[in-house]
Design a protein around this motif. Structure first.
Motif, PDB file in Angstrom:
ATOM      1  N   THR A 185      29.041  12.030  76.382  1.00  0.00           N
ATOM      2  CA  THR A 185      29.690  12.932  77.337  1.00  0.00           C
ATOM      3  C   THR A 185      29.025  14.307  77.353  1.00  0.00           C
ATOM      4  N   GLU A 186      28.380  14.677  76.245  1.00  0.00           N
ATOM      5  CA  GLU A 186      27.676  15.953  76.143  1.00  0.00           C
ATOM      6  C   GLU A 186      26.307  15.732  75.497  1.00  0.00           C
ATOM      7  N   ILE A 187      25.312  16.478  75.964  1.00  0.00           N
ATOM      8  CA  ILE A 187      23.965  16.369  75.400  1.00  0.00           C
ATOM      9  C   ILE A 187      23.967  16.671  73.905  1.00  0.00           C
ATOM     10  N   SER A 188      24.788  17.604  73.477  1.00  0.00           N
ATOM     11  CA  SER A 188      24.817  17.998  72.068  1.00  0.00           C
ATOM     12  C   SER A 188      25.158  16.836  71.134  1.00  0.00           C
ATOM     13  N   GLU A 189      25.800  15.795  71.645  1.00  0.00           N
ATOM     14  CA  GLU A 189      26.130  14.626  70.814  1.00  0.00           C
ATOM     15  C   GLU A 189      24.868  13.940  70.297  1.00  0.00           C
ATOM     16  N   LEU A 190      23.795  14.021  71.072  1.00  0.00           N
ATOM     17  CA  LEU A 190      22.542  13.354  70.681  1.00  0.00           C
ATOM     18  C   LEU A 190      21.892  14.012  69.465  1.00  0.00           C
ATOM     19  N   LYS A 191      22.301  15.240  69.168  1.00  0.00           N
ATOM     20  CA  LYS A 191      21.727  15.961  68.042  1.00  0.00           C
ATOM     21  C   LYS A 191      22.045  15.278  66.705  1.00  0.00           C
ATOM     22  N   HIS A 192      23.116  14.493  66.685  1.00  0.00           N
ATOM     23  CA  HIS A 192      23.518  13.830  65.436  1.00  0.00           C
ATOM     24  C   HIS A 192      23.827  12.347  65.645  1.00  0.00           C
ATOM     25  N   LYS A 193      23.282  11.762  66.706  1.00  0.00           N
ATOM     26  CA  LYS A 193      23.641  10.375  67.026  1.00  0.00           C
ATOM     27  C   LYS A 193      22.706   9.365  66.361  1.00  0.00           C
ATOM     28  N   ASN A 194      21.522   9.184  66.915  1.00  0.00           N
ATOM     29  CA  ASN A 194      20.628   8.143  66.413  1.00  0.00           C
ATOM     30  C   ASN A 194      19.203   8.456  66.859  1.00  0.00           C
ATOM     31  N   LEU A 195      18.282   8.569  65.897  1.00  0.00           N
ATOM     32  CA  LEU A 195      16.907   8.934  66.232  1.00  0.00           C
ATOM     33  C   LEU A 195      16.236   7.875  67.097  1.00  0.00           C
ATOM     34  N   GLU A 196      16.496   6.618  66.810  1.00  0.00           N
ATOM     35  CA  GLU A 196      15.863   5.546  67.577  1.00  0.00           C
ATOM     36  C   GLU A 196      16.303   5.590  69.033  1.00  0.00           C
ATOM     37  N   LEU A 197      17.572   5.893  69.273  1.00  0.00           N
ATOM     38  CA  LEU A 197      18.068   6.042  70.644  1.00  0.00           C
ATOM     39  C   LEU A 197      17.358   7.197  71.337  1.00  0.00           C
ATOM     40  N   SER A 198      17.275   8.327  70.673  1.00  0.00           N
ATOM     41  CA  SER A 198      16.608   9.493  71.266  1.00  0.00           C
ATOM     42  C   SER A 198      15.142   9.202  71.564  1.00  0.00           C
ATOM     43  N   ASP A 199      14.490   8.452  70.667  1.00  0.00           N
ATOM     44  CA  ASP A 199      13.087   8.090  70.901  1.00  0.00           C
ATOM     45  C   ASP A 199      12.931   7.209  72.134  1.00  0.00           C
ATOM     46  N   ARG A 200      13.868   6.305  72.338  1.00  0.00           N
ATOM     47  CA  ARG A 200      13.807   5.442  73.537  1.00  0.00           C
ATOM     48  C   ARG A 200      13.975   6.280  74.803  1.00  0.00           C
ATOM     49  N   LEU A 201      14.900   7.215  74.778  1.00  0.00           N
ATOM     50  CA  LEU A 201      15.117   8.090  75.935  1.00  0.00           C
ATOM     51  C   LEU A 201      13.870   8.937  76.199  1.00  0.00           C
ATOM     52  N   ALA A 202      13.283   9.473  75.122  1.00  0.00           N
ATOM     53  CA  ALA A 202      12.082  10.307  75.256  1.00  0.00           C
ATOM     54  C   ALA A 202      10.903   9.500  75.788  1.00  0.00           C
ATOM     55  N   ASN A 203      10.817   8.244  75.394  1.00  0.00           N
ATOM     56  CA  ASN A 203       9.726   7.383  75.865  1.00  0.00           C
ATOM     57  C   ASN A 203       9.815   7.171  77.377  1.00  0.00           C
ATOM     58  N   GLU A 204      11.025   7.043  77.890  1.00  0.00           N
ATOM     59  CA  GLU A 204      11.206   6.878  79.336  1.00  0.00           C
ATOM     60  C   GLU A 204      10.782   8.147  80.083  1.00  0.00           C
ATOM     61  N   VAL A 205      11.164   9.297  79.546  1.00  0.00           N
ATOM     62  CA  VAL A 205      10.757  10.570  80.150  1.00  0.00           C
ATOM     63  C   VAL A 205       9.231  10.711  80.112  1.00  0.00           C
ATOM     64  N   HIS A 206       8.642  10.352  79.005  1.00  0.00           N
ATOM     65  CA  HIS A 206       7.194  10.407  78.803  1.00  0.00           C
ATOM     66  C   HIS A 206       6.473   9.557  79.855  1.00  0.00           C
ATOM     67  N   ASN A 207       6.891   8.317  80.006  1.00  0.00           N
ATOM     68  CA  ASN A 207       6.238   7.406  80.951  1.00  0.00           C
ATOM     69  C   ASN A 207       6.403   7.876  82.394  1.00  0.00           C
ATOM     70  N   TRP A 208       7.594   8.374  82.720  1.00  0.00           N
ATOM     71  CA  TRP A 208       7.829   8.893  84.070  1.00  0.00           C
ATOM     72  C   TRP A 208       6.886  10.064  84.355  1.00  0.00           C
ATOM     73  N   ALA A 209       6.737  10.961  83.394  1.00  0.00           N
ATOM     74  CA  ALA A 209       5.890  12.137  83.576  1.00  0.00           C
ATOM     75  C   ALA A 209       4.429  11.748  83.775  1.00  0.00           C
ATOM     76  N   LEU A 210       3.968  10.733  83.053  1.00  0.00           N
ATOM     77  CA  LEU A 210       2.587  10.276  83.216  1.00  0.00           C
ATOM     78  C   LEU A 210       2.333   9.786  84.644  1.00  0.00           C
ATOM     79  N   GLY A 211       3.288   9.050  85.179  1.00  0.00           N
ATOM     80  CA  GLY A 211       3.135   8.537  86.541  1.00  0.00           C
ATOM     81  C   GLY A 211       3.049   9.660  87.561  1.00  0.00           C
TER      82      GLY A 211
END
Length: 277
Positions: free
Chosen positions: A81-107
């Motif tokens: 519900t809030e971005i701040s929740e990701l600060k203490h949620k799960n690193l693997e989840l955050s990495d998956r989200l970051a990978n999607e942003v990364h790939n989109w930016a490359l395109g």
């Protein structure tokens, strides 16, 4: 500074290894070689896009990054519900989200570079400011994937130093930016609410230090981008070079953001404990 590791999952241990590997990797030496071989072209690129123009583009992107970044898709995909929740949620989840942003930016970067590259040198006047804006947007959005939003001047300066680390021309420049980032992470983590209020009262000083940092980063980035873009000035291959060099830069930017925000997440979750010498 010394660091110890504790309570890490195997995945987190692997990422610590990758963070160290990234930190110890030399900046792109191919771009340095290109710059040395094609000095007349790098000179021409520097004339089309002088340091002052780069400084202006960085200043604009530095100020606008927060407003150019949509976070609703991250909230939806992370099921928070809030971005701040990701600060203490799960690193693997955050990495998956970051990978999607990364790939989109490359395109997007590849397409934009190819389109403006067809115009040769004149196209760089559009290409480079757009590329700088995209770089800051990517860093900011990757930060959001780990729970960090650029809501303060300190956060914006953190983004600026990630940009500096990614655009370094030497190992010394990269290590200096990484040291500043590590110190900033420690400072932000120790800052109390009372101190934050005091920082807000002294906001003018923070803004002024940011302006000085922008000038230094603009000079450094000007060298880096002219080396990358030198071949784009050659008629007939501008589109190919423009697309490939934009991909190269955004890839460097995204990895710098991912590694530094990973480390910041691990420190904030006490998976890495930093002890000052």
């Amino acid at each position: 500074m010394k660091q110890t590791f504790q309570n890490q999952t195997p995945y987190e241990q692997q990422q610590c290894t990758e963070i160290d590997k990234w930190k110890n990797t030399e900046p792109n030496v191919v771009n340095q070689a290109i710059g040395s071989l094609l000095k007349p072209l790098t000179w021409a690129v520097a004339k089309v896009i002088p340091d002052k123009a780069i400084e202006g583009a960085i200043t604009a992107a530095y100020k606008a990054a927060e407003f150019l970044t949509d976070k609703n898709d991250i909230i939806r995909d992370a099921q928070v519900t809030e971005i701040s929740e990701l600060k203490h949620k799960n690193l693997e989840l955050s990495d998956r989200l970051a990978n999607e942003v990364h790939n989109w930016a490359l395109g997007v970067a590849g397409a934009e570079g190819a389109a403006t590259g067809m115009a040769g040198l004149p196209g760089m006047a559009v290409d480079i400011p757009a590329l700088i804006t995209m770089s800051f947007r990517v860093i900011h959005k990757i930060g959001i994937c780990y729970g960090y939003e650029a809501t303060t001047e300190e956060d914006k300066n953190y983004i600026l130093q990630i940009f500096s680390a990614a655009g370094s021309n030497t190992m010394q420049e990269k290590q200096a930016a990484i040291l500043i980032l590590r110190q900033a992470t420690q400072t932000i983590a120790k800052t109390t609410w009372k101190a934050m209020a005091q920082n807000a009262a002294n906001n003018k000083l923070c803004v002024e230090s940011g302006i000085l940092a922008i000038k230094a980063v603009a000079k450094q980035f000007g060298i880096n981008i002219t080396r990358r873009k030198a071949l784009q000035a050659i008629p007939g291959i501008g589109a190919l070079v423009g697309g490939s060099m934009n991909l190269s830069l955004i890839n460097d930017i995204a990895w710098a953001a991912r590694r530094m925000y990973q480390e910041r997440w691990l420190i904030d979750n006490e998976k890495i404990v930093v002890v000052e010498d």
